[in-house]
Every structure is written in C-alpha cells, then in structure tokens.
Scaffold this active site. Structure first.
Site, PDB file in Angstrom:
ATOM      1  N   ARG A   1      41.416  94.468  -2.472  1.00 31.83           N
ATOM      2  CA  ARG A   1      42.789  94.013  -2.698  1.00 31.83           C
ATOM      3  C   ARG A   1      43.333  94.628  -3.978  1.00 31.83           C
ATOM      4  O   ARG A   1      42.737  94.511  -5.042  1.00 31.83           O
ATOM      5  CB  ARG A   1      42.842  92.484  -2.788  1.00 31.83           C
ATOM      6  CG  ARG A   1      44.199  91.895  -3.192  1.00 31.83           C
ATOM      7  CD  ARG A   1      45.174  91.906  -2.035  1.00 31.83           C
ATOM      8  NE  ARG A   1      46.474  91.351  -2.393  1.00 31.83           N
ATOM      9  CZ  ARG A   1      46.848  90.080  -2.199  1.00 31.83           C
ATOM     10  NH1 ARG A   1      46.000  89.233  -1.642  1.00 31.83           N
ATOM     11  NH2 ARG A   1      48.049  89.659  -2.539  1.00 31.83           N
TER      12      ARG A   1
ATOM     13  N   ASP B   1      44.617  82.255   0.658  1.00 36.17           N
ATOM     14  CA  ASP B   1      45.490  81.281   0.006  1.00 36.17           C
ATOM     15  C   ASP B   1      44.934  79.882   0.150  1.00 36.17           C
ATOM     16  O   ASP B   1      44.568  79.458   1.262  1.00 36.17           O
ATOM     17  CB  ASP B   1      46.897  81.328   0.609  1.00 36.17           C
ATOM     18  CG  ASP B   1      47.621  82.629   0.304  1.00 36.17           C
ATOM     19  OD1 ASP B   1      47.316  83.254  -0.729  1.00 36.17           O
ATOM     20  OD2 ASP B   1      48.477  83.023   1.115  1.00 36.17           O
TER      21      ASP B   1
HETATM   22 MG    MG Z   1      49.576  84.657   1.452  1.00 33.65          MG
HETATM   23 MG    MG Z   2      47.776  85.026  -1.700  1.00 30.44          MG
END
Ligand code: MG
Ligand code: MG
Ligand code: X6L
Length: 160
Positions: free
Chosen positions: A83, A97
C-alpha cells in the site's frame, strides 16, 4: 473480548490474493480470532478519483486488542502488501478499515468508530449484511440500512 468488524478492499494487483493474504495475516495475529468472512464482491469505484473496480469484503473478529491496536495492525498489513498513499482516495493494493469495535464510539486522531461513512457505502453494507444483518449501526439494523442504498452494480464474485 470485543467483536470488531473490518471492511477490506483492493483495486490494484491480484485483488483476490490481497484480500486472502490480509485475512491470513489478521488470523495469525495473537489476540485476534476471525469469526466470520463475507463473500467477495466486485464493486464500482466510489468517490472523486476515477479508478478501476474494487473487490470488497467484510470480516468479523473477536479480539483482545484495543481499537487502536486493530487500526494499527490493519495499517501495518496494508503496508506489508504494497500500500502506497500517493493520491487520497486513489487506487490501492489493500485497504483495511475498522468499521465497528463492539459498541464503542471513538473519535480520536486517525481513529473514528463507527466508521462515519459506512452507512452510505453499498460496498461496505452488502458484505456486512451478509455476515451481520441484525447488527445495529447508526440506530438501525445493517439489513434495513442496506435496503435504502443502491446496490445494482455490486456483483457477488464468490466465497473468500
Ligand atoms: Mg476504505
Ligand atoms: Mg482505509
Ligand atoms: C464526495 C467526496 C463523494 C468523497 C464521495 C467516497 C471518498 C468514498 C472516499 C467521496 C468518497 C471514498 C473504495 C472505493 C474508495 C472501496 C469501492 C472511499 C475511499 N474505496 N470504491 N472508493 N470500494 N467500490 O473500497 O471509500 S476511496
């Protein structure tokens, strides 16, 4: 032990492999038990940045970690899977998340729970409704909130 719900997404690289690897890494973490995994869904990109379609899923955890530690764990696994944070809301190999952490309400630097936009995002609600339809968020059951959002373009790809 606290029940936590995570949203997973990927729209770069081998998207399905990214999501599987994320779940393996979470499940291998002391203090984390993965208790439910949704199907995999292909979803149109949402937000202001034009980008390719996503694969999204949701998982449930039972964990002894704090919300902050779950957040940091997700960020570390994202980095471990390439990432890069080049463009805000841009394409990513892996996004993890924290959606919900028990019934906690948290508003701290970098950590807002429940996730403030989750009830507007079909790419979160569809997989979440699969594993936790009765779960209460923002004053309603996930399945009832899902009934009010557009899901036409979301396609179940298969099991994760
Ligand atoms: Mg997200
Ligand atoms: Mg995120
Ligand atoms: C105005 C401004 C309207 C911002 C919408 C929406 C921003 C979504 C960010 C927005 C706005 C996001 C995924 C995605 C993203 C994903 C799918 C985000 C972060 N992540 N689309 N777009 N799946 N389908 O996981 O959610 S960028």
């Amino acid at each position: 032990m606290t029940d936590a719900y995570l949203g997973l997404g990927s729209n770069l690289g081998d998207r399905e492999a990214m999501l599987r690897a994320a779940i393996s890494a979470l499940a291998a973490t002391p203090g984390v038990r993965v208790t439910a995994v949704s199907s995999l869904y292909e979803t149109p990109p949402w937000g202001p940045v034009p980008q390719g379609p996503y694969l999204n899923a949701c998982i449930a955890l039972d964990t002894t970690l704090s919300a902050r530690d779950v957040l940091d764990l997700g960020l570390r696994i994202e980095r471990d899977h390439g990432r890069e944070r080049a463009i805000r809301w841009g394409p990513r190999t892996l996004d993890i998340d924290l959606l919900l952490y028990g019934d906690a309400t948290i508003d701290e630097e970098g950590l807002i729970v429940p996730h403030p936009r989750m009830t507007e995002r079909a790419f979160v609600l569809v997989p979440l409704a699969e594993i936790a339809p009765e779960l209460n968020v923002a004053g309603g059951a996930v399945r009832d909130i899902l009934a009010g959002v557009e899901t036409d373009e979301i396609r179940k790809v298969g099991p994760l």
